[in-house]
Design an enzyme around this catalytic site. Structure first.
Site, PDB file in Angstrom:
ATOM      1  N   TYR A  47      -1.343  11.121   4.958  1.00 56.36           N
ATOM      2  CA  TYR A  47      -0.499  10.141   5.665  1.00 56.36           C
ATOM      3  C   TYR A  47      -0.954  10.014   7.118  1.00 56.36           C
ATOM      4  CZ  TYR A  47       3.890   7.867   7.146  1.00 56.36           C
ATOM      5  OH  TYR A  47       4.834   6.998   7.649  1.00 56.36           O
TER       6      TYR A  47
HETATM    7  P1  NDP Z   1      11.138   3.451   2.102  1.00 52.82           P
HETATM    8  O1  NDP Z   1      10.649   4.584   1.271  1.00 52.82           O
HETATM    9  O2  NDP Z   1      12.588   3.325   2.411  1.00 52.82           O
HETATM   10  O3  NDP Z   1      10.625   2.056   1.497  1.00 52.82           O
HETATM   11  C1  NDP Z   1       9.295   1.939   1.131  1.00 52.82           C
HETATM   12  C2  NDP Z   1       8.989   0.492   0.812  1.00 52.82           C
HETATM   13  O4  NDP Z   1       7.614   0.415   0.406  1.00 52.82           O
HETATM   14  C3  NDP Z   1       9.825  -0.026  -0.319  1.00 52.82           C
HETATM   15  O5  NDP Z   1      10.110  -1.385  -0.118  1.00 52.82           O
HETATM   16  C4  NDP Z   1       8.905   0.162  -1.520  1.00 52.82           C
HETATM   17  O6  NDP Z   1       9.154  -0.708  -2.595  1.00 52.82           O
HETATM   18  C5  NDP Z   1       7.569  -0.168  -0.892  1.00 52.82           C
HETATM   19  N1  NDP Z   1       6.491   0.379  -1.716  1.00 52.82           N
HETATM   20  C6  NDP Z   1       6.236   1.678  -1.990  1.00 52.82           C
HETATM   21  N2  NDP Z   1       5.189   1.769  -2.837  1.00 52.82           N
HETATM   22  C7  NDP Z   1       4.807   0.504  -3.117  1.00 52.82           C
HETATM   23  C8  NDP Z   1       3.802  -0.068  -3.943  1.00 52.82           C
HETATM   24  N3  NDP Z   1       2.977   0.705  -4.667  1.00 52.82           N
HETATM   25  N4  NDP Z   1       3.643  -1.397  -3.949  1.00 52.82           N
HETATM   26  C9  NDP Z   1       4.467  -2.196  -3.224  1.00 52.82           C
HETATM   27  N5  NDP Z   1       5.464  -1.720  -2.438  1.00 52.82           N
HETATM   28  C10 NDP Z   1       5.627  -0.392  -2.387  1.00 52.82           C
HETATM   29  O7  NDP Z   1      10.263   3.554   3.432  1.00 52.82           O
HETATM   30  P2  NDP Z   1      10.584   3.249   4.959  1.00 52.82           P
HETATM   31  O8  NDP Z   1      11.386   2.019   5.099  1.00 52.82           O
HETATM   32  O9  NDP Z   1      11.034   4.495   5.584  1.00 52.82           O
HETATM   33  O10 NDP Z   1       9.093   3.005   5.484  1.00 52.82           O
HETATM   34  C11 NDP Z   1       8.556   1.730   5.709  1.00 52.82           C
HETATM   35  C12 NDP Z   1       7.284   1.909   6.504  1.00 52.82           C
HETATM   36  O11 NDP Z   1       7.575   2.631   7.690  1.00 52.82           O
HETATM   37  C13 NDP Z   1       6.186   2.694   5.777  1.00 52.82           C
HETATM   38  O12 NDP Z   1       4.922   2.154   6.083  1.00 52.82           O
HETATM   39  C14 NDP Z   1       6.317   4.072   6.374  1.00 52.82           C
HETATM   40  O13 NDP Z   1       5.138   4.809   6.293  1.00 52.82           O
HETATM   41  C15 NDP Z   1       6.699   3.731   7.804  1.00 52.82           C
HETATM   42  N6  NDP Z   1       7.327   4.801   8.543  1.00 52.82           N
HETATM   43  C16 NDP Z   1       8.562   5.274   8.193  1.00 52.82           C
HETATM   44  C17 NDP Z   1       9.144   6.282   8.923  1.00 52.82           C
HETATM   45  C18 NDP Z   1      10.480   6.846   8.601  1.00 52.82           C
HETATM   46  O14 NDP Z   1      10.925   7.772   9.307  1.00 52.82           O
HETATM   47  N7  NDP Z   1      11.198   6.360   7.588  1.00 52.82           N
HETATM   48  C19 NDP Z   1       8.464   6.891  10.071  1.00 52.82           C
HETATM   49  C20 NDP Z   1       7.171   6.300  10.362  1.00 52.82           C
HETATM   50  C21 NDP Z   1       6.640   5.295   9.605  1.00 52.82           C
HETATM   51  P3  NDP Z   1       9.986  -0.250  -3.922  1.00 52.82           P
HETATM   52  O15 NDP Z   1      11.423  -0.528  -3.618  1.00 52.82           O
HETATM   53  O16 NDP Z   1       9.421  -1.081  -5.011  1.00 52.82           O
HETATM   54  O17 NDP Z   1       9.735   1.205  -4.125  1.00 52.82           O
END
Ligand code: NDP
Length: 256
Positions: free
Chosen positions: A161
């Site tokens: 990551y």
């Molecule tokens: P969530 O786990 O709440 O949501 C993840 C999202 O990514 C969902 O919409 C999910 O869709 C989608 N996703 C996962 N795998 C796939 C796939 N194979 N194809 C298409 N869509 C996919 O994550 P967050 O909202 O927390 O994170 C969003 C972004 O922010 C990410 O890039 C994460 O790395 C980044 N981030 C988050 C932090 C945090 O503290 N939460 C900190 C730093 C960065 P589905 O519903 O279909 O699973």
């Protein structure tokens, strides 16, 4: 706020594509862009999930769900052409979907490392390149990639990551250096510790959770709604002279 200030942040008439808009940070970003006036293409792996689409349509915006599986390179190559075909154009791309895999580095499976790089880095590149080609041609566009604190720090038990998010930060700068003069702004948003499904395991570890809260100057985890202002700012004319920037939204963590 005067109406001219509001106009600076207006996205009326714009078309935005958002990945990972089903929940968490991406859902709040998609709704914020729609509230600011944009029509939205939701790029997601489960096209039968129409919950956010319906919420956005209820705001009076056009919204379509299009398929994207960030784990599958082939699917990534089809996403932007599908946006152009369905929506007719793209003005804003939000690469937000992402995954996390936690293992100690000595045990980290090769397969998980490759999956995280495909999902969190390569997919960002593939979609940015395709959208950028179109935006450079029309000399206008905004690309916003969700980075992380681990674009700057190494973290613990998350080497893949950190590798991917570190590279997302430099790809943002690389694309920005080429495209800033072509009317395309490429920037990022780095979330701190946010209360989403991605962090549910972390938040259930009472000791780690308390340690993190003590280190965050605001004394709380962020919420998805904390990203609404940042994404509208970077997607709008308000940020027209901002290029290659990673806007950290972290309750003060990085300053400590
Ligand atoms: P969530 O786990 O709440 O949501 C993840 C999202 O990514 C969902 O919409 C999910 O869709 C989608 N996703 C996962 N795998 C796939 C796939 N194979 N194809 C298409 N869509 C996919 O994550 P967050 O909202 O927390 O994170 C969003 C972004 O922010 C990410 O890039 C994460 O790395 C980044 N981030 C988050 C932090 C945090 O503290 N939460 C900190 C730093 C960065 P589905 O519903 O279909 O699973």
């Amino acid at each position: 706020m005067s109406s001219s200030h509001l106009a600076l942040f207006s996205l009326h008439g714009k078309i935005a594509a958002v990945s990972g808009g089903t929940r968490g940070i991406g859902k709040a970003m998609a709704i914020a862009l729609a509230e600011a006036g944009a029509d939205i293409a939701l790029l997601q792996r489960d096209v039968a999930n129409t919950e956010v689409r319906d919420e956005i349509r209820a705001l009076g915006r056009k919204c379509e769900v299009l398929h994207l599986d960030i784990a599958d390179h082939e699917s990534c190559t089809k996403a932007i052409p599908a946006v152009l075909e369905t929506m007719g154009d793209i003005d804003i791309l939000i690469n937000n979907a992402g995954i996390q895999k936690r293992h100690k580095s000595v045990d980290f499976p090769d397969e998980d490392f490759n999956t995280v790089l495909q999902c969190n880095l390569k997919s960002v590149w593939t979609l940015s390149q395709a959208a950028g080609r179109h935006m450079v041609q029309k000399r206008s566009g905004k690309i916003i990639n969700t980075a992380s604190l681990l674009s700057f720090q190494g973290g613990i038990n998350v080497p893949a990551y950190a590798a991917a998010k570190g590279a997302v930060a430099t790809v943002i700068k690389a694309l920005s250096n080429e495209w800033a003069s072509q009317g395309v702004n490429v920037n990022g948003i780095a979330p701190g510790y946010i209360d989403t499904d991605m962090n549910s395991a972390l938040m259930q570890d009472q000791t780690r959770y308390r340690q993190l809260l003590e280190r965050i100057p605001q004394g709380r985890f962020g919420t998805p709604e904390d990203f609404k202002g940042a994404v509208v700012y970077l997607a709008s004319n308000a940020s027209n002279y901002v290029n290659g920037e990673i806007l950290v939204v972290d309750g003060g963590w990085m300053g400590r």
